[in-house]
Write an enzyme that holds these catalytic residues in place. Structure first.
Site, short mmCIF file in Angstrom:
data_model
loop_
_atom_site.label_atom_id
_atom_site.label_comp_id
_atom_site.label_asym_id
_atom_site.label_seq_id
_atom_site.Cartn_x
_atom_site.Cartn_y
_atom_site.Cartn_z
N HIS A 96 4.10 -9.89 -6.32
CA HIS A 96 3.19 -10.77 -5.63
C HIS A 96 2.35 -11.60 -6.59
CE1 HIS A 96 0.48 -12.17 -2.52
NE2 HIS A 96 -0.56 -11.73 -3.21
N ALA A 136 2.25 -1.90 -2.56
CA ALA A 136 1.78 -2.01 -3.94
C ALA A 136 1.27 -3.42 -4.23
CB ALA A 136 2.92 -1.65 -4.90
N VAL A 138 1.09 -5.07 -6.96
CA VAL A 138 1.88 -5.87 -7.89
C VAL A 138 3.30 -6.10 -7.39
CG1 VAL A 138 0.55 -5.16 -9.90
CG2 VAL A 138 2.59 -3.87 -9.25
N GLU A 139 3.60 -5.62 -6.18
CA GLU A 139 4.95 -5.84 -5.65
C GLU A 139 4.87 -6.71 -4.40
OE1 GLU A 139 7.79 -2.47 -6.08
OE2 GLU A 139 6.01 -1.34 -6.74
N MET A 140 4.91 -6.12 -3.20
CA MET A 140 4.90 -6.93 -1.99
C MET A 140 3.49 -7.14 -1.43
SD MET A 140 8.40 -5.24 -0.47
CE MET A 140 8.65 -6.23 0.99
#
Length: 329
Positions: A96, A136, A138-140
């Site tokens: 993201h 998360a 730093v992910e989705m």
């Protein structure tokens, strides 16, 4: 869609192997060959999440669905790209808002055979793993309730969830989302690699160098950690690869004995899931073999040994799973 073909072909193939297995290879390497296990077509299926066509079809859609991410453009398949060995082939995943994660993206291929999930083993199974990347930062980077609300906005998802979980009055929930994603991932297996064919009796499935690599793999102790059908013991071992300060499993347990320990990665399809190590800084398989020899076995492999083991590892690339990129609502 996917399971109708996949389940039928697996059953047919399994029956053929059971009824008419070829004579075992007689190349004098039986003692080595017997140390390994071929990869089954399916991993163990948990009692509380039976594998059904409806769950897998729903999980297939959800795996490619970007609207369960905050930006609306990131899906599970963004980092687990089918064209890239179901990984992303970059050192560390980009999530993201362009954020870079701390670790290399592991492939989801054969992930149902693993004893735990993530590099640090913080989740015991695929159901536990499924929702982590969605939430998360730093992910989705998606609030789970909002993700479920987005799915509920579509008649097709209401229909698919109801078909997959007919006994639930309100089937679009976090538990069912996790189970559907896990069900789809349990179909992403890669049997019938050259090495599997060799284990099933086809002596010519490996060439002489690849067989030398198998022997070197055993004789040098690689098999101590990379064993079983997925070529991993699913245990945690201490390793500090070049350029990494990641403390690994210590972040999960807080136990000093777990510092710098990581779950043994599967070697299945390792030839197509580069780069390597927890930080993704190791670009080639040859380099990875040399590092593992030094860091884990205390050995400086000769170039020929590295080449032989690398050749053997390439025989672990199996048939990629049969699936369809879904048409999303």
């Amino acid at each position: 869609m996917i399971t109708r073909r996949l389940l039928a072909s697996a059953i047919a193939m399994g029956s053929a192997i059971a009824i008419a297995a070829p004579a075992m290879a007689d190349d004098g390497l039986g003692d080595y060959r017997d140390r390994f296990e071929p990869l089954p077509h399916f991993p163990p299926i948990p009692a509380d999440n039976s594998l059904t066509r409806e769950k897998v079809e729903l999980g297939n859609m959800l795996f490619f669905e970007p609207r369960i991410s905050s930006s609306g453009v990131i899906s599970c398949a963004t980092c687990h790209n089918p064209a890239l060995g179901w990984a992303d082939r970059i050192p560390r995943a980009t999530g993201h808002d362009g954020q870079i994660g701390e670790r290399n993206t592991p492939t989801v291929l054969n992930s149902g055979f693993l004893g735990s999930q993530f590099w640090d083993g913080r989740e015991p199974d695929l159901e536990g793993q499924a929702l982590g990347p969605i939430e998360a930062d730093v992910e989705m980077a998606m609030d789970l309730e909002t993700a479920l609300e987005r799915l509920n906005d579509f008649d097709l998802y209401q229909k698919k969830f109801a078909e997959a979980y007919p006994d639930d009055a309100d089937p679009i929930n976090a538990d069912n989302l996790a189970k559907a994603l896990a069900s789809f991932q349990r179909t992403l297996n890669t049997p019938n690699s050259p090495f599997d064919r060799y284990l099933h009796g086809d002596e010519n499935a490996l060439n002489p160098q690849e067989k030398d690599g198998m022997v070197a793999f055993v004789d040098n102790g690689c098999i101590a950690c990379h064993s079983g059908p997925a070529m991993t013991d699913s245990n945690f071992h201490r390793i500090q690869v070049p350029g990494s300060s990641d403390v690994g499993r210590y972040e999960v347990t807080g136990d000093e004995a777990d510092k710098y320990k990581f779950r043994t990665p599967t070697l299945r399809n390792v030839g197509v899931t580069y780069p390597y190590m927890n930080n993704g800084a190791t670009e080639t398989l040859e380099e990875a073999v040399a590092i593992m020899g030094t860091e884990m076995l205390g050995r400086d492999f000769e170039e020929q040994t590295i080449d032989d083991i690398t050749a053997f590892l390439h025989t672990l690339t199996g048939e990629m799973p049969d699936f369809e990129v879904p048409a999303l609502p």
